[in-house]
Design a protein around this motif. Structure first.
Motif, PDB file in Angstrom:
ATOM      1  N   ASP A  57      71.899  24.276   0.946  1.00 58.25           N
ATOM      2  CA  ASP A  57      71.571  25.629   0.464  1.00 58.25           C
ATOM      3  C   ASP A  57      72.712  26.627   0.711  1.00 58.25           C
ATOM      4  O   ASP A  57      72.549  27.821   0.492  1.00 58.25           O
ATOM      5  CB  ASP A  57      70.285  26.142   1.131  1.00 58.25           C
ATOM      6  CG  ASP A  57      70.430  26.260   2.639  1.00 58.25           C
ATOM      7  OD1 ASP A  57      71.229  25.502   3.231  1.00 58.25           O
ATOM      8  OD2 ASP A  57      69.760  27.127   3.233  1.00 58.25           O
ATOM      9  N   ARG A  58      73.856  26.172   1.160  1.00 53.73           N
ATOM     10  CA  ARG A  58      75.002  27.059   1.421  1.00 53.73           C
ATOM     11  C   ARG A  58      76.176  26.667   0.530  1.00 53.73           C
ATOM     12  O   ARG A  58      76.330  25.495   0.177  1.00 53.73           O
ATOM     13  CB  ARG A  58      75.445  26.956   2.890  1.00 53.73           C
ATOM     14  CG  ARG A  58      74.408  27.375   3.896  1.00 53.73           C
ATOM     15  CD  ARG A  58      74.251  28.886   3.943  1.00 53.73           C
ATOM     16  NE  ARG A  58      73.020  29.340   3.359  1.00 53.73           N
ATOM     17  CZ  ARG A  58      72.696  30.627   3.200  1.00 53.73           C
ATOM     18  NH1 ARG A  58      73.526  31.575   3.554  1.00 53.73           N
ATOM     19  NH2 ARG A  58      71.562  30.967   2.662  1.00 53.73           N
ATOM     20  N   ASP A  59      77.049  27.628   0.189  1.00 54.09           N
ATOM     21  CA  ASP A  59      78.229  27.322  -0.633  1.00 54.09           C
ATOM     22  C   ASP A  59      79.407  26.860   0.214  1.00 54.09           C
ATOM     23  O   ASP A  59      80.223  26.048  -0.237  1.00 54.09           O
ATOM     24  CB  ASP A  59      78.643  28.573  -1.423  1.00 54.09           C
ATOM     25  CG  ASP A  59      77.546  29.020  -2.377  1.00 54.09           C
ATOM     26  OD1 ASP A  59      77.009  28.146  -3.092  1.00 54.09           O
ATOM     27  OD2 ASP A  59      77.204  30.222  -2.388  1.00 54.09           O
ATOM     28  N   ARG A  96      77.982  36.121  -5.937  1.00 51.75           N
ATOM     29  CA  ARG A  96      77.084  36.092  -4.786  1.00 51.75           C
ATOM     30  C   ARG A  96      77.300  34.765  -4.085  1.00 51.75           C
ATOM     31  O   ARG A  96      77.110  33.708  -4.698  1.00 51.75           O
ATOM     32  CB  ARG A  96      75.646  36.168  -5.314  1.00 51.75           C
ATOM     33  CG  ARG A  96      74.741  36.916  -4.418  1.00 51.75           C
ATOM     34  CD  ARG A  96      73.344  37.022  -5.037  1.00 51.75           C
ATOM     35  NE  ARG A  96      72.548  37.781  -4.113  1.00 51.75           N
ATOM     36  CZ  ARG A  96      72.391  39.095  -4.167  1.00 51.75           C
ATOM     37  NH1 ARG A  96      72.935  39.791  -5.137  1.00 51.75           N
ATOM     38  NH2 ARG A  96      71.681  39.716  -3.259  1.00 51.75           N
ATOM     39  N   CYS A  98      76.871  32.295  -0.572  1.00 52.29           N
ATOM     40  CA  CYS A  98      76.091  32.089   0.653  1.00 52.29           C
ATOM     41  C   CYS A  98      76.920  31.238   1.616  1.00 52.29           C
ATOM     42  O   CYS A  98      77.376  30.151   1.239  1.00 52.29           O
ATOM     43  CB  CYS A  98      74.804  31.322   0.350  1.00 52.29           C
ATOM     44  SG  CYS A  98      73.764  32.208  -0.796  1.00 52.29           S
ATOM     45  N   GLU A 100      77.477  29.662   5.778  1.00 53.97           N
ATOM     46  CA  GLU A 100      76.943  29.436   7.120  1.00 53.97           C
ATOM     47  C   GLU A 100      78.054  29.743   8.118  1.00 53.97           C
ATOM     48  O   GLU A 100      79.235  29.460   7.853  1.00 53.97           O
ATOM     49  CB  GLU A 100      76.459  27.991   7.270  1.00 53.97           C
ATOM     50  CG  GLU A 100      77.474  26.947   6.857  1.00 53.97           C
ATOM     51  CD  GLU A 100      76.995  25.519   7.119  1.00 53.97           C
ATOM     52  OE1 GLU A 100      76.979  24.741   6.141  1.00 53.97           O
ATOM     53  OE2 GLU A 100      76.676  25.184   8.259  1.00 53.97           O
ATOM     54  N   ASP A 105      73.544  32.714   9.038  1.00 53.49           N
ATOM     55  CA  ASP A 105      73.912  32.712   7.621  1.00 53.49           C
ATOM     56  C   ASP A 105      74.255  34.123   7.143  1.00 53.49           C
ATOM     57  O   ASP A 105      73.658  35.101   7.589  1.00 53.49           O
ATOM     58  CB  ASP A 105      72.735  32.192   6.786  1.00 53.49           C
ATOM     59  CG  ASP A 105      72.470  30.717   7.061  1.00 53.49           C
ATOM     60  OD1 ASP A 105      73.339  30.059   7.670  1.00 53.49           O
ATOM     61  OD2 ASP A 105      71.393  30.236   6.673  1.00 53.49           O
ATOM     62  N   GLU A 107      75.282  36.475   3.394  1.00 53.61           N
ATOM     63  CA  GLU A 107      75.374  36.492   1.936  1.00 53.61           C
ATOM     64  C   GLU A 107      76.424  37.530   1.559  1.00 53.61           C
ATOM     65  O   GLU A 107      76.384  38.666   2.051  1.00 53.61           O
ATOM     66  CB  GLU A 107      74.015  36.884   1.355  1.00 53.61           C
ATOM     67  CG  GLU A 107      73.805  36.255   0.012  1.00 53.61           C
ATOM     68  CD  GLU A 107      72.373  36.396  -0.437  1.00 53.61           C
ATOM     69  OE1 GLU A 107      71.466  36.010   0.321  1.00 53.61           O
ATOM     70  OE2 GLU A 107      72.188  36.923  -1.553  1.00 53.61           O
TER      71      GLU A 107
END
Ligand SMILES: N[C@@H](CCC[C@H](N)C(=O)O)C(=O)O
Length: 275
Positions: A57-59, A96, A98, A100, A105, A107
């Protein structure tokens, strides 16, 4: 090892940014300290390392190292530079992002005018989360200095630890003497960033920060967030505050609960290669 890097800054808080997605990077505290040296190296306050995420779920994973080589949990000015870097280097096509970090986290939102807003997450105020040695949570804590002076300080974590002291004027604040002493104060077991906060009015503040592992910097993003949170819980600020640091101004938004938003500029200075 020949390594490409980019020199960037956010309000004069300056960074060596390395793409660790397409390059293999070997770091050691000694190497970072050598590169950070302003006379014999590249010169920077923090080294920022871009890595692939460890979670779907993170980039990206965003790692931060102070000039003394220590790895730390968070860096607000660095987060804005990180956003500009990954877009400029075609590591992502999005406005946008994201990430960690070791401190939680974040944004990152790139605005149309090029400024970057960072959702810095929730401030942590429980002493054990900072970490700060105290029996119970308080708005201000009495803290005794080496010469026996008693100060009232706020303690806030923005992923990394901050001690905030309200002063009449940042121009005369004892940053060079009290900064290094409090950075190592025994009640902050992981050392601490020390902010000297001048409340101008309910929507304006001035701040100088003596950063853990660096010394006084021209700006500290997490320090600005921590100072506004400390001022808000003590009733000194409204929900939107312009905070002037030595290198320029940030907008910090916090309604007294939930996540803190920080908005400010980013600059790329040059690209380089280090051997
Ligand atoms: N300059 C930063 C903070 C960098 C880390 C800090 N020195 C620490 O040790 O926690 C910022 O803009 O937040």
């Amino acid at each position: 090892m020949r390594l490409k890097f980019t020199k960037m800054h956010g309000l004069g808080n300056d960074f060596m940014v390395i793409d660790g997605v397409t390059q293999s990077v070997e770091l050691s505290p000694e190497r970072i300290e050598r590169w950070a040296d302003r006379h014999f190296g590249i010169g920077f306050d923090q080294l920022l390392l871009v890595e692939p995420p460890t979670r779907p779920d993170r980039d990206f994973r965003y790692r931060i190292f102070n000039a003394d080589g220590s790895e730390v949990e968070n860096c607000g000015n660095g987060a804005r530079c990180f956003a500009r870097f990954v877009v400029d280097h075609n590591l992502i096509h999005a406005d946008r992002i994201c990430v960690e970090t070791a401190g939680g986290d974040l944004e990152l939102i790139i605005q149309d005018d090029g400024q970057v807003t960072v959702d810095m997450g929730r401030p942590r105020l429980a002493p054990e989360k900072i970490p700060f040695l105290a029996d119970e949570r308080a708005l201000l804590y009495p803290l005794t200095t080496e010469d026996g002076t008693q100060l009232d300080v706020a303690a806030v974590s923005m992923g990394n630890p901050h001690c905030v002291i309200r002063v009449d004027s940042v121009d005369t604040a004892p940053v060079e003497t009290l900064g290094p002493e409090l950075e190592e104060h025994e009640r902050f077991p992981q050392r601490v960033n020390v902010g000297f906060l001048e409340v101008v009015d309910r929507t304006h503040a001035r701040l100088r920060v003596f950063e853990r592992g660096v010394g006084e910097t021209l700006a500290c993003g997490t320090g600005a967030c921590a100072a506004i949170v400390a001022g808000h819980i003590n009733g000194w600020f409204d929900d939107r505050v312009h905070i002037a640091l030595r290198g320029g101004t940030l907008l910090i938004e916090w309604p007294g609960e939930g996540n803190v938003l920080m908005t400010g500029p980013v600059e790329t200075v040059f690209e380089g290669v280090v051997g």
